[in-house]
Write a protein that holds these residues in place. Structure first.
Motif, short mmCIF file in Angstrom:
data_model
loop_
_atom_site.label_atom_id
_atom_site.label_comp_id
_atom_site.label_asym_id
_atom_site.label_seq_id
_atom_site.Cartn_x
_atom_site.Cartn_y
_atom_site.Cartn_z
N LEU A 35 -5.25 -21.37 -37.42
CA LEU A 35 -6.01 -22.51 -36.91
C LEU A 35 -5.43 -23.85 -37.36
O LEU A 35 -5.30 -24.78 -36.54
CB LEU A 35 -7.48 -22.36 -37.27
N PRO A 36 -5.00 -24.00 -38.63
CA PRO A 36 -4.35 -25.26 -38.99
C PRO A 36 -3.11 -25.54 -38.13
O PRO A 36 -2.91 -26.67 -37.67
CB PRO A 36 -3.99 -25.05 -40.46
N VAL A 37 -2.30 -24.52 -37.87
CA VAL A 37 -1.11 -24.72 -37.03
C VAL A 37 -1.52 -24.99 -35.58
O VAL A 37 -0.91 -25.81 -34.88
CB VAL A 37 -0.15 -23.51 -37.12
N ALA A 38 -2.59 -24.35 -35.15
CA ALA A 38 -3.08 -24.59 -33.78
C ALA A 38 -3.46 -26.07 -33.61
O ALA A 38 -3.08 -26.71 -32.63
CB ALA A 38 -4.28 -23.70 -33.50
N VAL A 39 -4.19 -26.59 -34.60
CA VAL A 39 -4.61 -28.00 -34.52
C VAL A 39 -3.40 -28.93 -34.64
O VAL A 39 -3.22 -29.85 -33.85
CB VAL A 39 -5.66 -28.30 -35.62
N GLU A 40 -2.53 -28.62 -35.58
CA GLU A 40 -1.34 -29.46 -35.83
C GLU A 40 -0.43 -29.50 -34.60
O GLU A 40 0.06 -30.56 -34.21
CB GLU A 40 -0.61 -28.85 -37.03
N THR A 41 -0.23 -28.36 -33.95
CA THR A 41 0.71 -28.31 -32.82
C THR A 41 0.02 -28.52 -31.47
O THR A 41 0.67 -28.57 -30.43
CB THR A 41 1.40 -26.93 -32.78
N GLY A 42 -1.32 -28.57 -31.50
CA GLY A 42 -2.05 -28.76 -30.25
C GLY A 42 -2.04 -27.52 -29.36
O GLY A 42 -2.31 -27.60 -28.17
N ARG A 43 -1.72 -26.34 -29.95
CA ARG A 43 -1.69 -25.10 -29.17
C ARG A 43 -3.02 -24.38 -29.31
O ARG A 43 -3.47 -24.15 -30.43
CB ARG A 43 -0.58 -24.17 -29.64
N PRO A 44 -3.64 -23.97 -28.20
CA PRO A 44 -4.85 -23.16 -28.32
C PRO A 44 -4.58 -21.81 -28.96
O PRO A 44 -3.45 -21.33 -28.96
CB PRO A 44 -5.31 -23.00 -26.86
N PHE A 45 -5.65 -21.21 -29.48
CA PHE A 45 -5.60 -19.86 -30.04
C PHE A 45 -6.34 -18.97 -29.05
O PHE A 45 -7.53 -19.16 -28.80
CB PHE A 45 -6.26 -19.84 -31.42
N ALA A 46 -5.62 -18.01 -28.46
CA ALA A 46 -6.23 -17.11 -27.48
C ALA A 46 -6.68 -15.83 -28.17
O ALA A 46 -5.89 -15.17 -28.84
CB ALA A 46 -5.24 -16.78 -26.37
N MET A 47 -7.96 -15.50 -28.01
CA MET A 47 -8.50 -14.27 -28.59
C MET A 47 -8.94 -13.34 -27.46
O MET A 47 -9.73 -13.73 -26.62
CB MET A 47 -9.69 -14.59 -29.50
N MET A 48 -8.37 -12.15 -27.46
CA MET A 48 -8.74 -11.12 -26.49
C MET A 48 -9.50 -10.07 -27.28
O MET A 48 -8.91 -9.28 -28.01
CB MET A 48 -7.48 -10.59 -25.83
N ILE A 49 -10.81 -10.11 -27.15
CA ILE A 49 -11.68 -9.39 -28.09
C ILE A 49 -12.33 -8.17 -27.45
O ILE A 49 -12.85 -8.26 -26.33
CB ILE A 49 -12.79 -10.34 -28.61
N GLY A 50 -12.30 -7.04 -28.19
CA GLY A 50 -13.06 -5.87 -27.75
C GLY A 50 -12.27 -4.62 -27.50
O GLY A 50 -12.81 -3.65 -26.98
N VAL A 51 -11.00 -4.57 -27.89
CA VAL A 51 -10.20 -3.36 -27.65
C VAL A 51 -10.24 -2.42 -28.87
O VAL A 51 -10.02 -2.85 -30.00
CB VAL A 51 -8.74 -3.71 -27.30
N LYS A 52 -10.54 -1.17 -28.58
CA LYS A 52 -10.44 -0.14 -29.62
C LYS A 52 -9.08 0.52 -29.42
O LYS A 52 -8.87 1.21 -28.43
CB LYS A 52 -11.54 0.92 -29.43
N LYS A 53 -8.17 0.27 -30.33
CA LYS A 53 -6.83 0.79 -30.17
C LYS A 53 -6.80 2.31 -30.38
O LYS A 53 -7.44 2.84 -31.28
CB LYS A 53 -5.88 0.12 -31.17
N LEU A 54 -6.09 2.98 -29.48
CA LEU A 54 -5.78 4.41 -29.64
C LEU A 54 -6.98 5.30 -29.93
O LEU A 54 -6.96 6.13 -30.85
CB LEU A 54 -4.68 4.58 -30.69
N THR A 55 -8.05 5.11 -29.16
CA THR A 55 -9.18 6.02 -29.27
C THR A 55 -8.70 7.45 -29.02
O THR A 55 -9.17 8.40 -29.64
CB THR A 55 -10.25 5.64 -28.22
N ASN A 56 -7.75 7.59 -28.11
CA ASN A 56 -7.07 8.88 -27.91
C ASN A 56 -5.58 8.65 -28.06
O ASN A 56 -4.90 8.30 -27.08
CB ASN A 56 -7.39 9.46 -26.52
#
Ligand code: FIX
Ligand code: ZN
Length: 416
Positions: A248-269
């Protein structure tokens, strides 16, 4: 409220679907690359058929041991998937239908069901020209890649400073950093960053340096991560510390958004590899907390569970540093795209990016956008028809302005 004459309704519907059909799209999240990335760019009918979505669907019918499936050639895997999902059963699923839409839009005769004929077509293509053709057929202006500095082949390509096709923008993917910190520490050290597992002050500074270095090298538009349903913040974990102290500090400093893709359960199978990931309902409170406590940072968010969609829209009504995007993965299906788009238009108006393709195979942009354009156009037309019924007539220019915002304009405004 006056009942509109059918002719007026038809005119509005035509105007909206023309505007949506003709808008040049910025596809804000994909897994495709320009040819300079070599084998990272997947394309052609065998790649289309062995897409992990189709592997998952095939494995519901066949009882081949997973390891044996992965041991056979890609061509043989594609043969099995074609036989199972297209010849032995009608290919009605969205992913199967997508393959056929793509072949049809490329001018191939789907009615022959002749896989060898389709293979001959792709074998005759020159990849550079084919990228142009796929972008043209999909109506794409540019795409945002998913760029993982922890992937050796990708890393080598970036460090070789090869010229990157300007239609392919970068996004710095940091799953390795945030979701498997312990395994990442030795790699960062190898690359000259003096970090340690306990994330002290020096490590914080070094991770920030790492992020800045790769944002600059890639000219990344945003930083991105996929997160499990159990993602919690604040939390005493390496992930939470790295997010609050570094990302987040680098996001603010560089003006780049932080994209969060939330809700994946990795390798359930795990046997299904990429096809083995699943979904879980996530906590919206995490998104609320981040948006309210890091007001200077900007967040691009998509959530995987259908159950999270309404509260995500409501949360975006509370925080202008939150931009909602896409019908991600298991949501990228017509009935759900329709539901989500209508809900988002009603709750967020035009301040949303309703879709991204998540294309893993170049050709997929053709079908994913053909399918989504039609569904989004229908939902959008309904809104202008409702407006007209109250006497508010949107002009064609206004509709085109709004459509341009939905299919890329909002994103560029948010990331710039
Ligand atoms: O995390 C992601 O970017 C996901 O989109 C992918 O990991 C996933 O495998 C996918 O292809 C979804 O459509
Ligand atoms: Zn993705």
């Amino acid at each position: 409220m006056a009942q509109l004459p059918q002719a007026q309704i038809d005119t509005i519907r035509e105007t909206v679907s023309r505007a949506v059909a003709e808008v040049k799209i910025t596809d804000i999240h994909t897994h495709i690359y320009p040819p300079v990335f070599g084998e990272l760019l997947l394309w052609g009918v065998d790649e289309l058929l062995t897409y992990h979505y189709l592997v998952a669907e095939t494995m519901r019918y066949v009882d081949i041991p997973y390891d044996r499936f992965w041991a056979i050639s890609k061509r043989s895997q594609a043969d099995l998937i074609w036989k199972t999902l297209f010849l032995e059963h009608s290919p009605i699923s969205e992913s199967c239908r997508g393959v056929l839409t793509t072949l049809d839009r490329l001018g191939l005769d789907v009615s022959t069901r002749n896989l060898e004929e389709y293979r001959r077509f792709f074998a005759a293509q020159k990849v550079e020209d084919y990228v142009d053709r796929a972008f043209e057929l999909a109506g794409i202006e540019s795409v945002v890649m998913t760029n993982d500095p922890f992937d050796d082949l990708e890393r080598r390509t970036w460090l070789a400073n090869k010229p990157i096709d300007s239609r392919f923008h970068a996004a710095l993917r940091i799953d390795g950093l945030l979701n498997s910190w312990d395994a990442t520490v030795p790699r960062l050290r190898e690359w000259g960053y003096s970090v340690s597992p306990d994330i002290g002050a020096e490590t914080v500074a070094e991770v920030r340096r790492f992020l800045r270095d790769w944002i600059e090298l890639m000219e990344a538009l945003y930083m991105a991560v996929s997160l499990p349903p159990t993602f919690a913040f604040p939390e005493s974990s390496p992930r939470a510390k790295l997010i609050s102290e570094c990302v987040l500090p680098v996001a603010v400093e560089t003006g780049r958004p932080f994209a969060m893709m939330i809700g994946v359960k990795k390798l359930t199978n795990p046997g299904l590899r990429l096809a083995g990931d699943s979904v879980g309902k996530s906590s919206i409170e995490v998104v609320e907390y981040l948006c309210s406590n890091y007001a200077d940072a900007r967040f691009l968010v998509t959530m995987l569970a259908r159950e999270n969609q309404h509260e995500l829209c409501v949360t975006a009504r509370k925080f202008r540093n939150l931009h909602v995007f896409g019908c991600w993965w298991f949501l990228n299906n017509p009935s759900i795209i329709d539901e989500m788009t209508r809900m988002r238009l009603e709750l967020l108006g035009l301040s949303v990016t309703p879709q991204h393709s998540d294309a893993r195979v170049l050709d997929q942009v053709i079908y994913k956008w053909a399918h989504s354009r039609a569904i989004i156009a229908e939902a959008l037309a309904g809104k202008y028809i409702d407006l007209a019924a109250s006497g508010w007539q949107a002009s064609e220019d206004e509709i085109r302005r709004d459509v341009a915002a939905l299919f890329g304009g909002n994103f560029w405004t948010f990331v710039r």
